[in-house]
Design an enzyme around this catalytic site. Structure first.
Site, PDB file in Angstrom:
ATOM      1  N   SER A 282      10.006  -4.339 -23.389  1.00 55.73           N
ATOM      2  CA  SER A 282      11.215  -3.789 -23.264  1.00 55.73           C
ATOM      3  C   SER A 282      11.648  -3.745 -24.805  1.00 55.73           C
ATOM      4  CB  SER A 282      12.092  -4.850 -22.634  1.00 55.73           C
ATOM      5  OG  SER A 282      13.520  -4.713 -22.936  1.00 55.73           O
ATOM      6  N   LYS A 288       9.485  -9.317 -22.050  1.00 51.86           N
ATOM      7  CA  LYS A 288       9.196  -8.660 -20.772  1.00 51.86           C
ATOM      8  C   LYS A 288       7.990  -7.936 -20.764  1.00 51.86           C
ATOM      9  CE  LYS A 288      12.339  -6.798 -18.167  1.00 51.86           C
ATOM     10  NZ  LYS A 288      13.089  -6.062 -17.099  1.00 51.86           N
ATOM     11  N   ASN A 290       6.983  -5.455 -17.884  1.00 45.70           N
ATOM     12  CA  ASN A 290       7.258  -4.886 -16.713  1.00 45.70           C
ATOM     13  C   ASN A 290       6.044  -4.144 -16.014  1.00 45.70           C
ATOM     14  OD1 ASN A 290      10.312  -5.067 -17.178  1.00 45.70           O
ATOM     15  ND2 ASN A 290      10.019  -3.484 -18.750  1.00 45.70           N
ATOM     16  N   ARG A 321       3.091  39.544   6.170  1.00 51.42           N
ATOM     17  CA  ARG A 321       3.453  38.989   4.698  1.00 51.42           C
ATOM     18  C   ARG A 321       4.714  38.521   4.557  1.00 51.42           C
ATOM     19  NH1 ARG A 321      -0.830  39.049   2.576  1.00 51.42           N
ATOM     20  NH2 ARG A 321      -1.240  41.267   2.341  1.00 51.42           N
TER      21      ARG A 321
END
Length: 465
Positions: A282, A288, A290, A321
C-alpha cells in the site's frame, strides 16, 4: 484497453486479439482461399501463388483498415483493396481479379476470429492445467487438514482444506474438458459467400471449403454457419462459466486471507525481489500485503457475465445476414477470452505461491468454543435427553460458551440435566460429548469425500504407485 485494464491482466493477454493478430488472420484466410480454389481449378495456379506471396509479405495498415470499414460497414472491401495494391506493387496486378473470389466480409472476419480464438485457447488451457494441478496437490496434501466451513459467512461446521480445494478443482476440470470438446466443432472455417450457399463457386464450393479448412487447420463444417451461431457461442459461454468458477475461488481465497482469518496468504509475486517492494503493498500503509492475484481474478471476471449476455442477445440474426447483431458479437468476443485468460492466469499465480496455515485453521475452529460441533453434540445429548431437550440445552448454553470462552462440551458436562443422570450413564454421556468435538473425527467425512473425488478422477493420492 487503458492502463488500468492492462494492469489487471497478464502481458500475454495483450496480443491475443490485437490488430496485428486480426490482420494476419484475415490475410491467412485470403491466402488459403486462393490456394484451395486453385487446387479445384477455379482460379489459375500462378494467381493463387501470387496472392499467397503477397499476403505473406504484407503488413496491413490496421488504422486505415478500421477507418475504411467504419465508413463502408464491411472490412473485406478495404482488405481486398490493400492486397490488390500489394499485388500491383509486385507486378502481379492481374491476380487481383481472382482475389476473394466467392467470399464475403463475414467469411473473412469469422474465420479470423476462429483462428485468433484457437491461438487464445492454447495459453488459456495451459494456465488452467497448471491451476488444476496445483489444486489437486493441495487437495491430496490436505485431505485431513481441518478448517472451518462457513455458511452465510459465519462459522458452520468442520470441513477440510483438501475438500475445499477439491470443490474448486472439479468445475475447473469440467471446463477444461468441455472447452476442448466444444472447440473441436466450434473452431471451424466460415465460407458461405454472399448468402451462405457458396453459389459463386458452384459445385466446387464444398471441396474448396474442405481444402481451406485443411490448410488452416480448422474443422470443415457441412455448410456456412454465418447466421447459426449456437456451436460457436457454446464455446464462448463455457469460457464464461469458467470465469464464474474462477471468481468463486478468488473470492474464497481473498476472504480466507483477511487478517482476522489469516488461514491462507498469497506468496511473493514473480520477480518481487527485483522490484524492491512487496507484492500487494500500500502507498499509505507499509504493513499491508493485499491479495493482488485474487483482486486481478475478480476484476477480470466482473465484465464476463455482461459479455455473455451480449453474446446471447446477438443470436437473432436477420434473415441471411445480420444487421448489427453479428457486428456486436465480433466486437465483444475478443474481450471475453482476454478476461478469462487473465482470470485463469491470476488464479494460477495465487495458487502457485499459496501459504496454508493449518495451525491457524485449527485455532479458528477452537475460537468457536465447540459451537461448530453443535450437530454432533446434539446427537450425543439426544440419546440421553431426547432431541428437543438436547437442542434446547445447546441453544441455551451456546451463548454462554462464547461469552465465557468455555468449551461447550464442558458446560454440557456440568449442566444440571447431565449431572442428574445415573453415574454410569452420566460418565458415558460426558465421554461422548468430548468425543463429539474430536477434530480427527470431525474431519473424517470431508477427508473421505475429498479422496473419493480425487480417486474418481483417476488419481488416488494415497496410492504411491
Amino acid at each position: 484497453m487503458n492502463a488500468f485494464a492492462h494492469a489487471l491482466l497478464p502481458a500475454a493477454a495483450r496480443g491475443l486479439f490485437d490488430d496485428e493478430a486480426l490482420c494476419r488472420a484475415m490475410l491467412d484466410f485470403e491466402s488459403a482461399l486462393a490456394r484451395a480454389q486453385a487446387e479445384e481449378g477455379l482460379i489459375p495456379a500462378d494467381a493463387a501463388e501470387a496472392i499467397a506471396d503477397a499476403c505473406a509479405g504484407l503488413v496491413l495498415d490496421a488504422q486505415a483498415l478500421t477507418d475504411a470499414a467504419r465508413h463502408g460497414g464491411a472490412m473485406a472491401v478495404p482488405l481486398v483493396a490493400m492486397v490488390t495494391q500489394a499485388l500491383q506493387a509486385r507486378g502481379a496486378g492481374d491476380a487481383a481479379r481472382h482475389l476473394h473470389k466467392g467470399a464475403t466480409t463475414q467469411d473473412v472476419v469469422d474465420t479470423a476470429q476462429v483462428l485468433m480464438t484457437r491461438a487464445a485457447l492454447a495459453p488459456l488451457l495451459a494456465a488452467l492445467e497448471e491451476a488444476i494441478a496445483l489444486l489437486r496437490q493441495q487437495a491430496a496434501d490436505h485431505a485431513r487438514t481441518p478448517m472451518l466451513a462457513r455458511t452465510l459467512l459465519q462459522p458452520a461446521q468442520v470441513t477440510s482444506w483438501g475438500l475445499k480445494c477439491a470443490g474448486w478443482l472439479l468445475p475447473l476440470q469440467r471446463s477444461h474438458v468441455r472447452l476442448q470438446a466444444l472447440a473441436v466443432q466450434a473452431l471451424a472455417l466460415q465460407l458461405g459467400g454472399a448468402v451462405g450457399n457458396r453459389s459463386a463457386m458452384g459445385e466446387a464450393g464444398e471441396r474448396v471449403a474442405a481444402r481451406m479448412a485443411a490448410l488452416l487447420g480448422l474443422a470443415a463444417p457441412a455448410g456456412s454457419w454465418h447466421t447459426q451461431r449456437d456451436t460457436w457461442l457454446r464455446l464462448g459461454l463455457e469460457a464464461a462459466v469458467l470465469a464464474g468458477s474462477l471468481a468463486k475461488i478468488a473470492k474464497d481465497l481473498a476472504l480466507l486471507s483477511q487478517a482476522e482469518i489469516d488461514e491462507v496468504a498469497e506468496g511473493p509475486g514473480p520477480g518481487e525481489a527485483a522490484q524492491g517492494s512487496a507484492r500487494g503493498g500500500s502507498s499509505a500503509m507499509p504493513h499491508k500485503r493485499n491479495p493482488v492475484a485474487c483482486m486481478q481474478a475478480i476484476a477480470a471476471c466482473a465484465p464476463v457475465p455482461g459479455i455473455a449476455a451480449t453474446l446471447l442477445a446477438t443470436m437473432a440474426h436477420a434473415h441471411e445476414r445480420a444487421l448489427g447483431e453479428w457486428q456486436a458479437e465480433v466486437a465483444v468476443w475478443p474481450q471475453l477470452w482476454i478476461q478469462v485468460f487473465g482470470a485463469t492466469s491470476a488464479i494460477r499465480d495465487a495458487l502457485a505461491g499459496l501459504r496454508v496455515d493449518a495451525s491457524r485453521m485449527a485455532e479458528n475452529i477452537g475460537r468457536t468454543w465447540g459451537l461448530v460441533h453443535s450437530e454432533s453434540l446434539t446427537q450425543a445429548l439426544a440419546k440421553a435427553l431426547g432431541p428437543q431437550a438436547a437442542r434446547a440445552r445447546i441453544q441455551s448454553l451456546g451463548p454462554q460458551a462464547m461469552a465465557t470462552k468455555t468449551p461447550l462440551p464442558e458446560l454440557l458436562c456440568a449442566d444440571a440435566c447431565v449431572l442428574a443422570l445415573p453415574p454410569g450413564q452420566r460418565a458415558a454421556l460426558q465421554a461422548a460429548l468430548h468425543a463429539a468435538c474430536d477434530l480427527e473425527r470431525a474431519v473424517e467425512a470431508s477427508a473421505r469425500q475429498c479422496l473419493q473425488w480425487l480417486h474418481e478422477d483417476g488419481d488416488d493420492p494415497e496410492d504411491p504407485s
